[in-house]
Design a protein around this motif. Structure first.
Motif, PDB file in Angstrom:
ATOM      1  N   SER A 192      21.594 -88.927 -14.594  1.00 45.03           N
ATOM      2  CA  SER A 192      22.199 -87.708 -14.062  1.00 45.03           C
ATOM      3  C   SER A 192      23.610 -88.081 -13.628  1.00 45.03           C
ATOM      4  O   SER A 192      23.779 -88.993 -12.815  1.00 45.03           O
ATOM      5  CB  SER A 192      21.440 -87.209 -12.841  1.00 45.03           C
ATOM      6  OG  SER A 192      20.148 -86.859 -13.226  1.00 45.03           O
ATOM      7  N   LEU A 193      24.602 -87.400 -14.196  1.00 41.56           N
ATOM      8  CA  LEU A 193      25.995 -87.766 -13.923  1.00 41.56           C
ATOM      9  C   LEU A 193      26.706 -86.631 -13.210  1.00 41.56           C
ATOM     10  O   LEU A 193      26.522 -85.467 -13.555  1.00 41.56           O
ATOM     11  CB  LEU A 193      26.732 -88.066 -15.234  1.00 41.56           C
ATOM     12  CG  LEU A 193      26.121 -89.144 -16.128  1.00 41.56           C
ATOM     13  CD1 LEU A 193      26.929 -89.279 -17.412  1.00 41.56           C
ATOM     14  CD2 LEU A 193      26.077 -90.477 -15.396  1.00 41.56           C
ATOM     15  N   MET A 194      27.508 -87.011 -12.218  1.00 39.05           N
ATOM     16  CA  MET A 194      28.340 -86.032 -11.518  1.00 39.05           C
ATOM     17  C   MET A 194      29.776 -86.289 -11.962  1.00 39.05           C
ATOM     18  O   MET A 194      30.276 -87.399 -11.808  1.00 39.05           O
ATOM     19  CB  MET A 194      28.190 -86.239 -10.005  1.00 39.05           C
ATOM     20  CG  MET A 194      28.789 -85.147  -9.191  1.00 39.05           C
ATOM     21  SD  MET A 194      28.012 -83.576  -9.506  1.00 39.05           S
ATOM     22  CE  MET A 194      26.749 -83.548  -8.263  1.00 39.05           C
ATOM     23  N   LEU A 195      30.388 -85.263 -12.539  1.00 37.43           N
ATOM     24  CA  LEU A 195      31.706 -85.456 -13.157  1.00 37.43           C
ATOM     25  C   LEU A 195      32.713 -84.513 -12.508  1.00 37.43           C
ATOM     26  O   LEU A 195      32.385 -83.374 -12.204  1.00 37.43           O
ATOM     27  CB  LEU A 195      31.541 -85.162 -14.643  1.00 37.43           C
ATOM     28  CG  LEU A 195      32.724 -85.037 -15.572  1.00 37.43           C
ATOM     29  CD1 LEU A 195      32.289 -85.481 -16.960  1.00 37.43           C
ATOM     30  CD2 LEU A 195      33.263 -83.636 -15.636  1.00 37.43           C
TER      31      LEU A 195
ATOM     32  N   ASP B 294      16.507 -88.538  -3.171  1.00 38.59           N
ATOM     33  CA  ASP B 294      16.465 -87.206  -2.574  1.00 38.59           C
ATOM     34  C   ASP B 294      15.111 -86.547  -2.821  1.00 38.59           C
ATOM     35  O   ASP B 294      14.510 -85.972  -1.905  1.00 38.59           O
ATOM     36  CB  ASP B 294      17.554 -86.355  -3.234  1.00 38.59           C
ATOM     37  CG  ASP B 294      18.395 -85.669  -2.204  1.00 38.59           C
ATOM     38  OD1 ASP B 294      18.655 -86.321  -1.179  1.00 38.59           O
ATOM     39  OD2 ASP B 294      18.745 -84.492  -2.420  1.00 38.59           O
ATOM     40  N   ALA B 295      14.639 -86.667  -4.075  1.00 37.43           N
ATOM     41  CA  ALA B 295      13.340 -86.075  -4.424  1.00 37.43           C
ATOM     42  C   ALA B 295      12.238 -86.754  -3.609  1.00 37.43           C
ATOM     43  O   ALA B 295      11.314 -86.093  -3.103  1.00 37.43           O
ATOM     44  CB  ALA B 295      13.085 -86.234  -5.912  1.00 37.43           C
ATOM     45  N   MET B 296      12.369 -88.111  -3.462  1.00 40.22           N
ATOM     46  CA  MET B 296      11.354 -88.835  -2.694  1.00 40.22           C
ATOM     47  C   MET B 296      11.353 -88.389  -1.237  1.00 40.22           C
ATOM     48  O   MET B 296      10.302 -88.210  -0.630  1.00 40.22           O
ATOM     49  CB  MET B 296      11.613 -90.346  -2.766  1.00 40.22           C
ATOM     50  CG  MET B 296      10.935 -91.000  -3.953  1.00 40.22           C
ATOM     51  SD  MET B 296      11.444 -92.692  -4.142  1.00 40.22           S
ATOM     52  CE  MET B 296      10.794 -93.429  -2.680  1.00 40.22           C
ATOM     53  N   ARG B 297      12.567 -88.211  -0.700  1.00 40.87           N
ATOM     54  CA  ARG B 297      12.667 -87.762   0.697  1.00 40.87           C
ATOM     55  C   ARG B 297      12.023 -86.385   0.864  1.00 40.87           C
ATOM     56  O   ARG B 297      11.248 -86.154   1.786  1.00 40.87           O
ATOM     57  CB  ARG B 297      14.142 -87.683   1.112  1.00 40.87           C
ATOM     58  CG  ARG B 297      14.501 -88.646   2.228  1.00 40.87           C
ATOM     59  CD  ARG B 297      15.836 -88.317   2.833  1.00 40.87           C
ATOM     60  NE  ARG B 297      16.876 -88.134   1.853  1.00 40.87           N
ATOM     61  CZ  ARG B 297      17.612 -89.107   1.347  1.00 40.87           C
ATOM     62  NH1 ARG B 297      17.384 -90.347   1.724  1.00 40.87           N
ATOM     63  NH2 ARG B 297      18.551 -88.864   0.473  1.00 40.87           N
ATOM     64  N   ARG B 298      12.299 -85.503  -0.116  1.00 47.08           N
ATOM     65  CA  ARG B 298      11.730 -84.153  -0.032  1.00 47.08           C
ATOM     66  C   ARG B 298      10.203 -84.214  -0.096  1.00 47.08           C
ATOM     67  O   ARG B 298       9.504 -83.606   0.709  1.00 47.08           O
ATOM     68  CB  ARG B 298      12.269 -83.277  -1.170  1.00 47.08           C
ATOM     69  CG  ARG B 298      13.584 -82.614  -0.838  1.00 47.08           C
ATOM     70  CD  ARG B 298      13.844 -81.449  -1.788  1.00 47.08           C
ATOM     71  NE  ARG B 298      13.798 -81.866  -3.176  1.00 47.08           N
ATOM     72  CZ  ARG B 298      14.840 -82.346  -3.853  1.00 47.08           C
ATOM     73  NH1 ARG B 298      16.001 -82.457  -3.251  1.00 47.08           N
ATOM     74  NH2 ARG B 298      14.738 -82.707  -5.115  1.00 47.08           N
TER      75      ARG B 298
ATOM     76  N   GLN C 227      30.253 -90.177 -11.807  1.00 47.34           N
ATOM     77  CA  GLN C 227      29.401 -90.996 -10.945  1.00 47.34           C
ATOM     78  C   GLN C 227      27.945 -90.864 -11.397  1.00 47.34           C
ATOM     79  O   GLN C 227      27.481 -89.755 -11.695  1.00 47.34           O
ATOM     80  CB  GLN C 227      29.555 -90.485  -9.502  1.00 47.34           C
ATOM     81  CG  GLN C 227      29.012 -91.431  -8.480  1.00 47.34           C
ATOM     82  CD  GLN C 227      28.943 -90.800  -7.107  1.00 47.34           C
ATOM     83  OE1 GLN C 227      29.358 -89.653  -6.916  1.00 47.34           O
ATOM     84  NE2 GLN C 227      28.414 -91.518  -6.160  1.00 47.34           N
ATOM     85  N   ASP C 228      27.255 -92.005 -11.447  1.00 45.33           N
ATOM     86  CA  ASP C 228      25.837 -91.986 -11.807  1.00 45.33           C
ATOM     87  C   ASP C 228      25.037 -91.659 -10.534  1.00 45.33           C
ATOM     88  O   ASP C 228      24.987 -92.466  -9.607  1.00 45.33           O
ATOM     89  CB  ASP C 228      25.448 -93.369 -12.347  1.00 45.33           C
ATOM     90  CG  ASP C 228      23.980 -93.432 -12.724  1.00 45.33           C
ATOM     91  OD1 ASP C 228      23.278 -92.431 -12.531  1.00 45.33           O
ATOM     92  OD2 ASP C 228      23.539 -94.487 -13.216  1.00 45.33           O
ATOM     93  N   ILE C 229      24.427 -90.487 -10.489  1.00 44.41           N
ATOM     94  CA  ILE C 229      23.697 -90.100  -9.261  1.00 44.41           C
ATOM     95  C   ILE C 229      22.181 -90.087  -9.499  1.00 44.41           C
ATOM     96  O   ILE C 229      21.449 -89.469  -8.749  1.00 44.41           O
ATOM     97  CB  ILE C 229      24.181 -88.730  -8.726  1.00 44.41           C
ATOM     98  CG1 ILE C 229      24.035 -87.633  -9.799  1.00 44.41           C
ATOM     99  CG2 ILE C 229      25.590 -88.777  -8.247  1.00 44.41           C
ATOM    100  CD1 ILE C 229      23.968 -86.259  -9.201  1.00 44.41           C
ATOM    101  N   THR C 230      21.738 -90.796 -10.569  1.00 43.20           N
ATOM    102  CA  THR C 230      20.312 -90.811 -10.897  1.00 43.20           C
ATOM    103  C   THR C 230      19.484 -91.304  -9.706  1.00 43.20           C
ATOM    104  O   THR C 230      18.512 -90.651  -9.295  1.00 43.20           O
ATOM    105  CB  THR C 230      20.056 -91.723 -12.110  1.00 43.20           C
ATOM    106  OG1 THR C 230      21.075 -91.482 -13.058  1.00 43.20           O
ATOM    107  CG2 THR C 230      18.705 -91.476 -12.726  1.00 43.20           C
ATOM    108  N   ASP C 231      19.899 -92.453  -9.116  1.00 44.24           N
ATOM    109  CA  ASP C 231      19.117 -93.027  -8.011  1.00 44.24           C
ATOM    110  C   ASP C 231      19.181 -92.128  -6.777  1.00 44.24           C
ATOM    111  O   ASP C 231      18.178 -91.963  -6.079  1.00 44.24           O
ATOM    112  CB  ASP C 231      19.622 -94.428  -7.657  1.00 44.24           C
ATOM    113  CG  ASP C 231      19.262 -95.415  -8.753  1.00 44.24           C
ATOM    114  OD1 ASP C 231      18.381 -95.081  -9.575  1.00 44.24           O
ATOM    115  OD2 ASP C 231      19.868 -96.501  -8.795  1.00 44.24           O
ATOM    116  N   LEU C 232      20.372 -91.547  -6.552  1.00 41.53           N
ATOM    117  CA  LEU C 232      20.517 -90.641  -5.401  1.00 41.53           C
ATOM    118  C   LEU C 232      19.567 -89.462  -5.526  1.00 41.53           C
ATOM    119  O   LEU C 232      18.894 -89.070  -4.572  1.00 41.53           O
ATOM    120  CB  LEU C 232      21.940 -90.092  -5.357  1.00 41.53           C
ATOM    121  CG  LEU C 232      22.970 -90.891  -4.565  1.00 41.53           C
ATOM    122  CD1 LEU C 232      24.333 -90.247  -4.689  1.00 41.53           C
ATOM    123  CD2 LEU C 232      22.542 -90.950  -3.118  1.00 41.53           C
TER     124      LEU C 232
END
Ligand code: ADP
Length: 432
Positions: free
Chosen positions: A177-180, A204-208, A195-200
Motif C-alpha cells: 500500500s503506497l501513499m503518494l 492500524d488494522a491490528m489495533r482496531r 511512502q510504503d504504508i503497508t506495515d502502518l
C-alpha cells in the motif's frame, strides 16, 4: 588592450622604418622584402602558437600545454587558469550532485522527479521497485504511460496535489500500500514522494481488531454482571439464592480482573523493548512453585509430574519466566480432561540449550491452528477457554516473554492424543 595595440604599432613601425632604411640603401625590392619579412615573423609566431593551442584543445589537455615565451605566454597562462578553475568547479558540482543522488537513494521513500511534461527526469531505486520502473530504460518517458492505474492518471491530470493519493496492491507482488504525493518545484516540475504504508496499515488494522476484541471480551461479563445485579435488585430473593447470584457475579468480576491483568502484563511487555535481565533463576524453586499451583488448579483430578532432568539454572527475569511457565502448565491443566496426565520438565539438550516443556494427554490441536495460537484472543474452543477462566491472552504473553529471553516457543500436537508446548532458551541464558 593597450599593450596589444602598442605591440602591433611597434611591429608596423619597425617594419616601415626597416623597409625605408633598406629601400634608401639597396633599392625598392629589398625594402619591400625586408618589410614583409619583419611583418611575417610575428605572424608565423602567432600561427605556430595557435596551431599548438588547437592541438591541446583537441586533446582536452589545455592545462598541460607548455607555455610559450612572449605575447602568447600570458594568453595561454590565463587560458590554462580559466580551464583549470572551470574543471575544478565542474568536479565540485558533480560531487554535490553525487551526494544528492546518494542521499535520495538512501531514502526509504520512493522519489521521482518529473519535468513539466510529467516525463521522468530521475527516480531512485525504491521508486523503481514500487512501480516496476527502470530508470535507464524509462528516463524521459511520461510517467502516466508507465503507471497505468486510473486513480494515479486522474491524480496527475487534476493538478491539485494538496492531498496525498493512496495506491493499494502495488509493488512486484501486488501486496504494497503506497501513499503518494506530488510537490511542485522549479519551473512546473514535480517531485513525487512515495511512502510504503503497508506495515502502518497492518498495525492500524491490528489495533482496531484489538480494541474491538477487548471491548467484546469486556462487554460479555459486564452484561452478565448487570443482569445479575438487576435480578438481585428487583426480586425478593432468599439468602441462599442471593448468595448464589453473588457467587456468579464474583466469577464475572474475576473474569474481568484476569482480563485487565493480562492486558496490563502484555502492555508492560510490549513497552519494554530491552532484552530481559539475566538474573540466576533457580529452576528447582520455580518447579516447586509450579507444582504447588498446578495441584491447587487440578484439584487432584490429573496425574501431575514435575521433573528437573539437569541441574543447570536459567538466566533471565524470574517474574516473567515464572509467568510464562505457569501459563503453559495452567493451559495443560485447563484443557486436559479429568484423569489425564501432565508432565512438566526442564533439561539441557545436546546443543546446550535449556528446554522447559509441558506435555499433556489432552484433546490436542489441529495443525491449522498451531501458527495462530499466539495471536491475542485466538482460541480454538471459546467456551472451554472461558469456562476455565481463560482470557485468550496467555500464549501471546508467553511468546512475548520468550522473545525477550531470545527463546523459541515450539508447539507439537496430535489431535486426540495431546500436546507439548516447549520453551527453548539459548545456551547463553544457561548458568552452570
Ligand atoms: P486461553 O486463555 O484461551 O487459554 P491462550 O492464549 O493461553 O488463551 O491459549 C490460546 C488457545 O490455545 C486456547 O484458547 C486453546 O484453544 C489453545 N490451547 C492452549 N493450550 C492448549 C493445550 N494444552 N491443549 C489444547 N489447546 C490448548
Amino acid at each position: 588592450m593597450i599593450s596589444v595595440i602598442t605591440r602591433f604599432a611597434t611591429i608596423i613601425c619597425l617594419a616601415f622604418i626597416s623597409a625605408y632604411v633598406v629601400f634608401e640603401n639597396w633599392g625598392t625590392e629589398w625594402g619591400i622584402a625586408i618589410g614583409i619579412f619583419i611583418l611575417a615573423v610575428p605572424l608565423l609566431y602567432s600561427y605556430i602558437n595557435l596551431a599548438r593551442l588547437r592541438k591541446y584543445i583537441l586533446n582536452d589537455s589545455v592545462e598541460n600545454m607548455p607555455l610559450p615565451s612572449g605575447f602568447w605566454e600570458e594568453v595561454f597562462f590565463r587560458l590554462q587558469r580559466l580551464v583549470r578553475n572551470l574543471k575544478q568547479k565542474i568536479r565540485t558540482i558533480e560531487q554535490q550532485h553525487d551526494h544528492f543522488i546518494e542521499a535520495f537513494q538512501a531514502s526509504p521513500n520512493g522519489i521521482v522527479m518529473l519535468d513539466e511534461n510529467d516525463q521522468i527526469e530521475w527516480c531512485n531505486s525504491i521508486a523503481e521497485r514500487f512501480f516496476g520502473l527502470l530508470f535507464k530504460r524509462d528516463a524521459m518517458q511520461r510517467i502516466n504511460f508507465l503507471i497505468r492505474r486510473p486513480e494515479f492518471i486522474q491524480y496527475l491530470a487534476k493538478r491539485s496535489f494538496e492531498e496525498p493519493l493512496l495506491l493499494e496492491r502495488m509493488g512486484p507482488d501486488s501486496n504494497l500500500s503506497l501513499m503518494l504525493q506530488a510537490f511542485p518545484f522549479g519551473q512546473k516540475r514535480h517531485l513525487l514522494l512515495v511512502q510504503d504504508i503497508t506495515d502502518l496499515q497492518k498495525a492500524d488494522a491490528m489495533r482496531r481488531d484489538f480494541v474491538a476484541n477487548v471491548s467484546h471480551e469486556m462487554r460479555t461479563p459486564i452484561t452478565v454482571l448487570m443482569g445479575f445485579l438487576e435480578t438481585v435488585q428487583s426480586l425478593d430473593l432468599e439468602k441462599s439464592q442471593r448468595d448464589h447470584y453473588f457467587e456468579l457475579m464474583m466469577s464475572q468480576a474475576q473474569r474481568m480482573k484476569s482480563l485487565v491483568e493480562d492486558l496490563l502484563t502484555l502492555a508492560n511487555l510490549e513497552a519494554n523493548t530491552l532484552p530481559a535481565s539475566s538474573n540466576v533463576i533457580q529452576i528447582e524453586t520455580v518447579m516447586a512453585l509450579l507444582k504447588n499451583d498446578a495441584e491447587a488448579l487440578s484439584q487432584g483430578v490429573h496425574s501431575l509430574q514435575f521433573e528437573c532432568l539437569t541441574p543447570n539454572n536459567l538466566l533471565g527475569d524470574e517474574r516473567e519466566v515464572l509467568s510464562a511457565f505457569s501459563n503453559l502448565v495452567s493451559n495443560a491443566i485447563r484443557y486436559t480432561p479429568d484423569i489425564g496426565s501432565i508432565t512438566a520438565s526442564w533439561k539441557i539438550n545436546d546443543q546446550g540449550q535449556g528446554e522447559f516443556s509441558v506435555t499433556d494427554s489432552g484433546p490436542g490441536i489441529a495443525s491449522e491452528h498451531l501458527s495462530r495460537l499466539t495471536e491475542r484472543f485466538y482460541r480454538i474452543d471459546r467456551s472451554r477457554s472461558r469456562d476455565t477462566g481463560g482470557t485468550g491472552l496467555g500464549l501471546a504473553i508467553v511468546k512475548h516473554i520468550a522473545n525477550r529471553h531470545q527463546a523459541q516457543l515450539l508447539i507439537e500436537s496430535t489431535p486426540g492424543k495431546g500436546s507439548t508446548f516447549m520453551l527453548r532458551f539459548p545456551k547463553e541464558r544457561i548458568s552452570n
